[in-house]
Structure formats: structure tokens, C-alpha cells
Design a protein around this motif. Structure first.
Motif, PDB file in Angstrom:
ATOM      1  N   ARG A  39       2.138   8.163  16.936  1.00  9.90           N
ATOM      2  CA  ARG A  39       0.864   9.018  17.569  1.00  9.90           C
ATOM      3  C   ARG A  39      -0.277   7.963  16.870  1.00  9.90           C
ATOM      4  N   TYR A  40      -0.376   6.804  17.517  1.00 16.42           N
ATOM      5  CA  TYR A  40      -1.422   6.131  17.203  1.00 16.42           C
ATOM      6  C   TYR A  40      -2.996   6.521  17.763  1.00 16.42           C
ATOM      7  N   SER A  41      -3.012   7.286  18.700  1.00 16.66           N
ATOM      8  CA  SER A  41      -4.371   7.711  19.077  1.00 16.66           C
ATOM      9  C   SER A  41      -4.872   8.611  18.043  1.00 16.66           C
ATOM     10  N   ASP A  42      -3.974   9.671  17.760  1.00 17.93           N
ATOM     11  CA  ASP A  42      -4.364  10.627  16.611  1.00 17.93           C
ATOM     12  C   ASP A  42      -4.825   9.915  15.334  1.00 17.93           C
ATOM     13  N   ALA A  43      -3.940   9.018  15.040  1.00 14.33           N
ATOM     14  CA  ALA A  43      -4.138   8.201  13.711  1.00 14.33           C
ATOM     15  C   ALA A  43      -5.432   7.618  13.753  1.00 14.33           C
ATOM     16  N   TYR A  44      -5.765   7.066  15.008  1.00 16.35           N
ATOM     17  CA  TYR A  44      -6.915   6.214  14.926  1.00 16.35           C
ATOM     18  C   TYR A  44      -8.330   7.215  14.987  1.00 16.35           C
ATOM     19  N   CYS A  69      -2.775   2.766  -4.845  1.00 19.60           N
ATOM     20  CA  CYS A  69      -1.431   3.139  -3.949  1.00 19.60           C
ATOM     21  C   CYS A  69      -0.340   3.493  -5.200  1.00 19.60           C
ATOM     22  N   ARG A  70       0.051   4.743  -4.950  1.00 17.37           N
ATOM     23  CA  ARG A  70       1.098   5.129  -5.819  1.00 17.37           C
ATOM     24  C   ARG A  70       2.625   4.546  -5.601  1.00 17.37           C
ATOM     25  N   ARG A  71       2.878   3.572  -4.606  1.00 20.89           N
ATOM     26  CA  ARG A  71       3.840   2.998  -4.662  1.00 20.89           C
ATOM     27  C   ARG A  71       4.265   2.147  -5.553  1.00 20.89           C
ATOM     28  N   GLY A  72       3.158   1.832  -6.265  1.00 26.50           N
ATOM     29  CA  GLY A  72       3.287   0.896  -7.712  1.00 26.50           C
ATOM     30  C   GLY A  72       4.185   1.674  -8.548  1.00 26.50           C
ATOM     31  N   ARG A  73       4.691   2.797  -8.316  1.00 28.12           N
ATOM     32  CA  ARG A  73       5.334   3.644  -9.265  1.00 28.12           C
ATOM     33  C   ARG A  73       6.698   3.327  -9.043  1.00 28.12           C
ATOM     34  N   VAL A  74       7.202   2.564  -7.772  1.00 33.42           N
ATOM     35  CA  VAL A  74       8.362   2.371  -7.452  1.00 33.42           C
ATOM     36  C   VAL A  74       8.600   0.798  -7.347  1.00 33.42           C
ATOM     37  N   GLU A  75       7.627   0.090  -7.053  1.00 29.20           N
ATOM     38  CA  GLU A  75       7.673  -1.135  -7.020  1.00 29.20           C
ATOM     39  C   GLU A  75       6.265  -2.188  -7.227  1.00 29.20           C
ATOM     40  N   GLU A  76       5.990  -3.187  -7.202  1.00 32.07           N
ATOM     41  CA  GLU A  76       5.140  -3.958  -7.362  1.00 32.07           C
ATOM     42  C   GLU A  76       3.903  -4.008  -6.499  1.00 32.07           C
ATOM     43  N   THR A  77       4.372  -3.987  -5.161  1.00 35.18           N
ATOM     44  CA  THR A  77       3.409  -4.210  -3.994  1.00 35.18           C
ATOM     45  C   THR A  77       3.039  -2.709  -3.365  1.00 35.18           C
ATOM     46  N   PRO A  78       1.836  -2.554  -3.152  1.00 38.99           N
ATOM     47  CA  PRO A  78       1.295  -1.201  -2.660  1.00 38.99           C
ATOM     48  C   PRO A  78       1.720  -1.280  -1.039  1.00 38.99           C
ATOM     49  N   VAL A  79       1.536  -0.126  -0.453  1.00 36.40           N
ATOM     50  CA  VAL A  79       1.659   0.061   1.012  1.00 36.40           C
ATOM     51  C   VAL A  79       0.401  -0.712   1.894  1.00 36.40           C
ATOM     52  N   ALA A  80       0.847  -1.430   2.843  1.00 34.44           N
ATOM     53  CA  ALA A  80      -0.271  -2.104   3.495  1.00 34.44           C
ATOM     54  C   ALA A  80      -1.146  -1.258   4.342  1.00 34.44           C
ATOM     55  N   ILE A  81      -1.975  -0.345   3.680  1.00 35.81           N
ATOM     56  CA  ILE A  81      -2.592   0.584   4.308  1.00 35.81           C
ATOM     57  C   ILE A  81      -3.709  -0.102   5.247  1.00 35.81           C
ATOM     58  N   CYS A  82      -4.332  -1.267   4.847  1.00 26.05           N
ATOM     59  CA  CYS A  82      -5.374  -1.693   5.488  1.00 26.05           C
ATOM     60  C   CYS A  82      -4.729  -2.250   6.831  1.00 26.05           C
ATOM     61  N   ARG A  83      -3.267  -2.621   6.867  1.00 22.12           N
ATOM     62  CA  ARG A  83      -3.070  -3.189   8.241  1.00 22.12           C
ATOM     63  C   ARG A  83      -2.477  -2.388   9.007  1.00 22.12           C
ATOM     64  N   LEU A  84      -2.145  -1.201   8.459  1.00 22.29           N
ATOM     65  CA  LEU A  84      -1.550  -0.023   9.005  1.00 22.29           C
ATOM     66  C   LEU A  84      -2.755   0.773   9.896  1.00 22.29           C
ATOM     67  N   LYS A  85      -4.110   0.565   9.331  1.00 19.58           N
ATOM     68  CA  LYS A  85      -5.144   1.143  10.028  1.00 19.58           C
ATOM     69  C   LYS A  85      -5.493   0.298  11.291  1.00 19.58           C
ATOM     70  N   ARG A  86      -5.025  -1.027  11.336  1.00 17.00           N
ATOM     71  CA  ARG A  86      -5.268  -1.879  12.428  1.00 17.00           C
ATOM     72  C   ARG A  86      -4.181  -1.544  13.544  1.00 17.00           C
ATOM     73  N   VAL A  87      -3.213  -1.130  12.862  1.00 14.74           N
ATOM     74  CA  VAL A  87      -1.963  -0.429  13.944  1.00 14.74           C
ATOM     75  C   VAL A  87      -2.347   0.428  14.775  1.00 14.74           C
ATOM     76  N   ALA A  88      -3.142   1.526  14.155  1.00 17.91           N
ATOM     77  CA  ALA A  88      -3.843   2.565  14.947  1.00 17.91           C
ATOM     78  C   ALA A  88      -4.579   2.020  16.118  1.00 17.91           C
ATOM     79  N   ALA A  89      -5.519   1.011  15.613  1.00 17.79           N
ATOM     80  CA  ALA A  89      -6.457   0.446  16.730  1.00 17.79           C
ATOM     81  C   ALA A  89      -5.595  -0.395  17.663  1.00 17.79           C
ATOM     82  N   ASP A  94      -6.403   5.022  25.438  1.00 10.27           N
ATOM     83  CA  ASP A  94      -7.989   5.191  25.515  1.00 10.27           C
ATOM     84  C   ASP A  94      -8.533   6.472  25.174  1.00 10.27           C
ATOM     85  N   ILE A  95      -9.429   6.080  23.995  1.00 11.12           N
ATOM     86  CA  ILE A  95      -9.592   7.481  23.356  1.00 11.12           C
ATOM     87  C   ILE A  95     -11.274   7.819  23.675  1.00 11.12           C
ATOM     88  N   LYS A  96     -11.792   7.286  24.841  1.00  8.33           N
ATOM     89  CA  LYS A  96     -13.282   7.418  25.003  1.00  8.33           C
ATOM     90  C   LYS A  96     -13.307   9.115  25.074  1.00  8.33           C
TER      91      LYS A  96
END
Length: 599
Positions: A39-44, A69-89, A94-96
Motif C-alpha cells: 500500500r505504497y500510496s497510503d504509506a506516502y 531503531c529497536r532492531r538493535g535488540r536483535v542485531e547490529e544494523t537498524p531497519v533502513a527506515i529512510c530508504r523505505l520512505k523512498r520506496v513509498a515515494a 498518482d496522489i494528487k
């Protein structure tokens, strides 16, 4: 300890560390789940409401959310939150039609100095409420530093055009090529409010011997980047030295590589780890064969008859005094001269307000910064507000957005005759995710997948074209894999004392030993009696009221993974998984005041 008041609007919010760390408080887990569902448009749209520039920030944000990011409780690297934001974009429709419609004007006029992220955020919040918003900018197109100082191989013009266009399309009047020269003149035009979002437009100078004589080949970094952006500069010498260790320096050195710099070197006075540049920016520069030399201080620009031939550096080392303060002192090694054809100076940015007269009611501090209320963003002139770099000095785009939302709220309250210091509480929704006796509406499997790498354009190809975007972004498959690494920290474990039979099954199954049934006591003592002692007092303990045996349930929020195993194991349903959604207050929001419950 007293029982935890989970009705307090910020209790569970603090547990959602990524959203808490984001200055604009973007609902991170919510939009990541939507991406996982396609649901990329909703995420955007969730992003657009809070951080305003999902496509831009998905490429350029400084990512304060990721270290939290609490992913650090499981392993060293956090979720790629920023790059997932780009995925939504990247994958939205067309969201106009989903954007606010321009409203009939309410008769109130607001002027904006500067067309960057702070001003555009304020305009985005005020225009749908009927305010006549006029944005003045010296540059011909909107975007401010997003357009002028971030290279196109990181942020294409098409993305800037799209997302600034969404805001201007709300009925905002943009006056490009119009530099504001006088605050008094602007005030005389009888605007009801003025917002200053002019950024930190002046690069710091480096006044050392040879600066004036060799000026033709010594360039201020942010000005040089702007000239490249607008096509005024399209080449540079083969040997280039970049002075500075921030993100602007990284943009300068990578841009120089694409404009003909065959040997580009970054020289920094601090250590590599102390550089202000983001780790990924340093990695990208090194990947493009740009060496970074540390603990070297420039002392002279070498020239022959005004022609720059090199820079002489003094080697230094770090020493610490009794209070732990660092000082750089000469190391004793001989000075080193590095030959070069051009130098890019990126040692910092400064605010410049020569256009604000001293007698227009705006007071400045000893650092020549306007006195701005950090909560309301009001200056000492009640009609004038500041935000972004113009308010508190250089930061990232996401901070400018956060400032813009708060300033817009202040302007709206002021022009509505309300007290701008009264800040309405955010809207909070808590809803059970239960779909069966022991089933929930979200995937709570804790994947062991490591962080997925973002594909990059081939280096040889990338260095040939200054407008070829280097990061290609996640495709749908990679985005799904990365989204599934999210631990759904906004889905909270909610405990019901009345249903608990104290079988301790939840404590037995918890993979993190974060649940303890024990006698109550003061906080310091209680933290030491947990199954896993809690050394982080900045993270709350979730404490129940007294159980039948007199014990209390204590859950350490610091280590809880929100996996839901406690709720699945509980035979009486004393544990429930409830999604906690908090939406910050924006101008025009109807939401509770401080005198009412927010939950």
C-alpha cells in the motif's frame, strides 16, 4: 512504584523509539507495515502529512530515527527506515486527488522569506486553512537548499519539482527571483504574519595567508554547489582539496570528481570518527576513491603570482584536559604541502541577516542569531516567526520540517486570537490487534534477516554523469524483505491486572526476560530485582497495580521486542497487543487540550 499510567499520551510514544527520535514524529512502523502490504500510496500520505517531503527525505535525511531503531535488540544494523520512505515515494500511484483542496481565502496574509523546507512546511499547513501564503525566494525555483546545495546525483530535480509542486499547488503564491532586502519594508506591506526560513546561507571563510592572493581558485563550498546546481559551473581542476568534514564537504568532493577532478582529497582537522558527516556519506566518498586525511589543519594557501599551487597543513593530535575537553595541539611532525589546482572550503555555515534592520523589533543574541522561542518559534516581534536553519543554525531538512509544523500552529493560533503558548495535545488512538484468541492482525515473526543493501549505479557510469542518481533504491522484493525486519514497536503489550492469575507463563516464554513478577519497591531497587537487571533509567518500566498475591508485574520497555509471545501464551488474555497510533498536532487540528485526557 506507582502503576504506570498508559493513558498518558506520550508513554507508549516513547516506546516507539524511531518515531520519538524523528523531529517530525513520523509514524514509522505504521508506514512500514503499509509498504509490506504493497500500500505504497497510503504509506506516502502518512509521510506527507508529517515529514512533507517523503521522496526528498527518503534520499537525503540525516536519519535520526535509525540509531534509535529497536532492531538493535536483535542485531547490529537498524531497519533502513529512510530508504523505505523512498520506496513509498517511488512506487506510489498518482496522489494528487488525495491532497487538500485549495480553500477560499480567509483574508489573512502570510509572507515567507525563503522557499526552503521550513517555509514550504508552514505554507503546506496554512494554505489549506485559507491563508494567502506568499513565498519570496532569491532563486527562480522553490526548494531552497534542497535544490541548490544537494547534488543531483543524490537528489534529482524531478523529485524536488514534484514535492514542492504539491505544496505550491495548494494555492501558494511563489515569487521566485525576488530577494527580500528589508524586513522593515516587508512589515510595511501589512502582512498579518511573517515567517523567516532563509536558512544559513553564508559559508564560513578560512582566513589564512594566501587566501586573497589565490582567491580565483578557492571556492566557498555551498556557493560552489549552488553554482553547479544552476549550471554556472561545469568544470574544476584536476587536483582538488576539500577542506571540512561535514556533509557539505562530502557533496563537494563527490561533485568535484564528476566535474573533472582526477585527484580529489578531503582534509579534516578532526579524527575520522569525529567528522560531522553522516557515516554513509563518508562511505560513499571513499567508495568513489576519495581519500580522507585527518588531524591536519590548513595554515597557508601556497601560490605563485596569484596562481594557487597547493595548501600547507600542520599535523595535530588530540589531547584531553582534566574535564575531558578535547584540544588539538601540534603533533611535532613537519608541515605538509599538498599540491592542488582548486580548493573547496566547507568548514561550516553561518546565518546572515543584513536585511533585518535593528529597529524593527527583532532582537538578536551575542551570536547574531534572532532570539526565538524554541516552542512557538516566535521572535521578539510578535508578527515574525523563524524556523529551520534561520532559527537555530544549520541542521537537517527534517528539523526544518518539524520547526515548520510548530511555527504554522503558532501563526494559526495567533491569527485566530488564541494563546500561542498553549499547545494542543496530539491525537492518540489505541486499538487491539486481536483477531482470534491468540491471533493478531500483524506479522510478529522476528526475522533474522540482515539489513538489505540499497543497489547503487556502477561507479564508472556514475562518475561520468553528474545528474545520474547513484542510489537506485529498493525494488519491491528488497523493500518487502527490509520492511519485514521492523519489530512493530508501536504494537504495545498491554496488561490487564484483573485478568492475571499469576501463572508466570508470560515471564517464562519471554525471549528477552523483560517480564518479572516481584514485590514492589522504589525504582532503583526494583530495577535491580528484574530477571534482566535494567541499567537504562531513561527507558520506562511498565508497572502494574497490585496483583492478588501482592506482587506487581514489571516489564522493562528497554528490551521488549513486541513479539507478542506473552500474549499468545497467556491463558486468560491478561496480555493484549494494541496498536498505539499518535498523530502530532498541526495547524487547524481539532484535538484535546491539556485539561482533557488524550487517550
Amino acid at each position: 512504584m506507582k502503576p504506570t499510567d498508559i493513558a498518558a499520551p506520550d508513554y507508549f510514544h516513547k516506546v516507539v523509539d524511531c518515531q520519538w527520535a524523528c523531529p517530525a514524529h513520523t509514524p514509522v512502523p505504521e508506514y512500514i507495515r503499509l509498504i509490506a502490504q504493497g500500500r505504497y500510496s497510503d504509506a506516502y500520505m502518512i509521510n506527507w502529512k508529517s515529514n512533507v517531503f517523503p521522496g526528498i527525505l527518503g534520499r537525503t535525511c540525516d536519519r535520526p530515527c535509525e540509531p534509535a531503531c529497536r532492531r538493535g535488540r536483535v542485531e547490529e544494523t537498524p531497519v533502513a527506515i529512510c530508504r523505505l520512505k523512498r520506496v513509498a515515494a517511488d512506487f506510489k500511484d498518482d496522489i494528487k486527488q488525495r491532497l487538500p483542496r485549495p480553500s477560499p481565502k480567509n483574508g489573512k496574509r502570510v509572507a515567507f522569506v525563503g522557499g526552503g523546507p521550513a517555509s514550504l512546511t508552514v505554507a503546506r499547513d496554512l494554505a489549506p486553512l485559507g491563508y494567502h501564503c506568499t513565498v519570496f525566494d532569491a532563486d527562480p525555483e522553490a526548494g531552497g537548499m534542497m535544490r541548490t546545495q544537494i547534488p543531483k546525483f543524490r537528489l534529482p530535480n524531478s523529485v524536488i519539482d514534484e514535492e514542492t509542486g504539491y505544496i505550491l499547488g495548494l494555492g501558494v503564491d511563489f515569487k521566485g527571483g525576488h530577494r527580500v532586502e528589508s524586513m522593515k519594508a516587508l512589515l510595511a506591506e501589512k502582512y498579518d504574519a511573517i515567517f523567516v526560513g532563509s536558512g544559513a546561507p553564508r559559508g564560513r571563510e578560512l582566513d589564512i595567508p594566501g587566501r586573497k592572493e589565490a582567491a580565483a581558485n578557492i571556492h566557498i563550498g555551498i556557493e560552489w554547489l549552488a553554482n553547479v546546481s544552476f549550471g554556472h559551473t561545469d568544470r574544476i581542476g584536476k587536483r582538488v582539496i576539500v577542506l571540512g568534514g561535514g556533509n557539505t564537504a562530502m557533496d563537494c568532493c563527490r561533485t568535484a570528481r564528476r566535474l573533472g577532478g582526477e585527484k580529489v582529497t578531503v582534509v579534516v582537522r578532526s579524527g575520522f570518527e569525529e567528522m560531522k558527516a553522516s557515516p554513509w556519506e563518508k562511505e560513499d566518498a571513499i567508495h568513489e576513491d576519495i581519500p580522507i586525511l585527518n588531524y591536519m589543519v590548513p595554515v597557508e594557501f601556497k601560490h605563485v603570482a596569484g596562481k594557487l599551487i597547493g595548501v600547507t597543513f600542520q599535523h595535530v593530535k588530540a589531547e584531553f584536559d582534566a574535564k575531558g575537553r578535547r584540544n588539538l595541539v601540534p603533533s611535532g611532525d613537519p608541515d605538509q604541502t599538498i599540491p592542488c589546482d582548486d580548493v573547496l572550503v566547507a568548514v561550516g555555515q553561518e546565518n546572515a541577516f543584513p536585511w533585518i534592520e535593528q529597529d524593527c523589533g527583532i532582537e538578536f543574541d551575542k551570536w547574531h542569531m534572532p532570539k526565538v522561542d524554541p516552542k512557538t518559534f516566535a521572535s521578539t516581534n510578535p508578527k515574525v516567526f523563524f524556523g529551520g536553519d534561520a532559527a537555530f543554525g544549520p541542521k537537517n531538512i527534517i528539523w526544518a520540517v518539524a520547526h515548520g509544523h510548530d511555527a504554522a500552529l503558532s501563526i494559526h493560533k495567533m491569527l485566530s486570537g488564541e494563546d500561542i503558548t498553549e499547545r494542543p495535545l496530539p491525537e492518540v488512538q489505541i486499538s487491539s490487534q486481536k483477531m482470534g484468541i491468540h491471533e493478531w492482525s500483524y506479522d510478529n515473526d522476528i526475522s533474522n534477516d540482515k539489513r538489505f543493501k540499497v543497489p547503487h549505479r556502477d561507479k564508472v557510469i556514475a562518475l561520468k554523469d553528474i545528474r545520474a542518481e547513484v542510489e537506485l533504491g529498493y525494488d519491491v522484493k528488497l523493500a518487502l524483505g527490509e520492511a519485514e525486519r521492523c519489530l512493530n514497536c508501536d504494537v504495545q503489550t498491554v496488561f490487564s491486572t484483573s485478568l492475571c492469575i499469576e501463572c508466570d507463563a508470560c515471564a517464562d516464554i519471554c525471549p528477552m526476560d523483560c517480564i518479572t513478577f516481584t514485590g514492589n519497591g522504589d525504582e532503583d531497587h526494583l530495577r535491580q530485582r528484574l530477571k534482566a537487571p535494567s541499567p537504562h533509567p531513561d527507558q520506562d518500566l511498565y508497572v502494574s497495580s497490585d496483583l492478588k498475591t501482592g506482587r506487581v508485574m514489571v516489564k522493562d520497555e528497554d528490551v521488549c521486542l513486541h513479539c507478542g509471545l506473552c500474549a499468545e501464551r497467556c491463558p486468560t488474555g491478561a496480555w493484549d497487543m494494541q496498536k498505539y497510533f499518535i498523530e502530532m498536532t498541526y495547524a487547524g487540528s481539532t484535538c484535546p487540550t491539556k485539561s482533557r485526557s488524550a487517550a
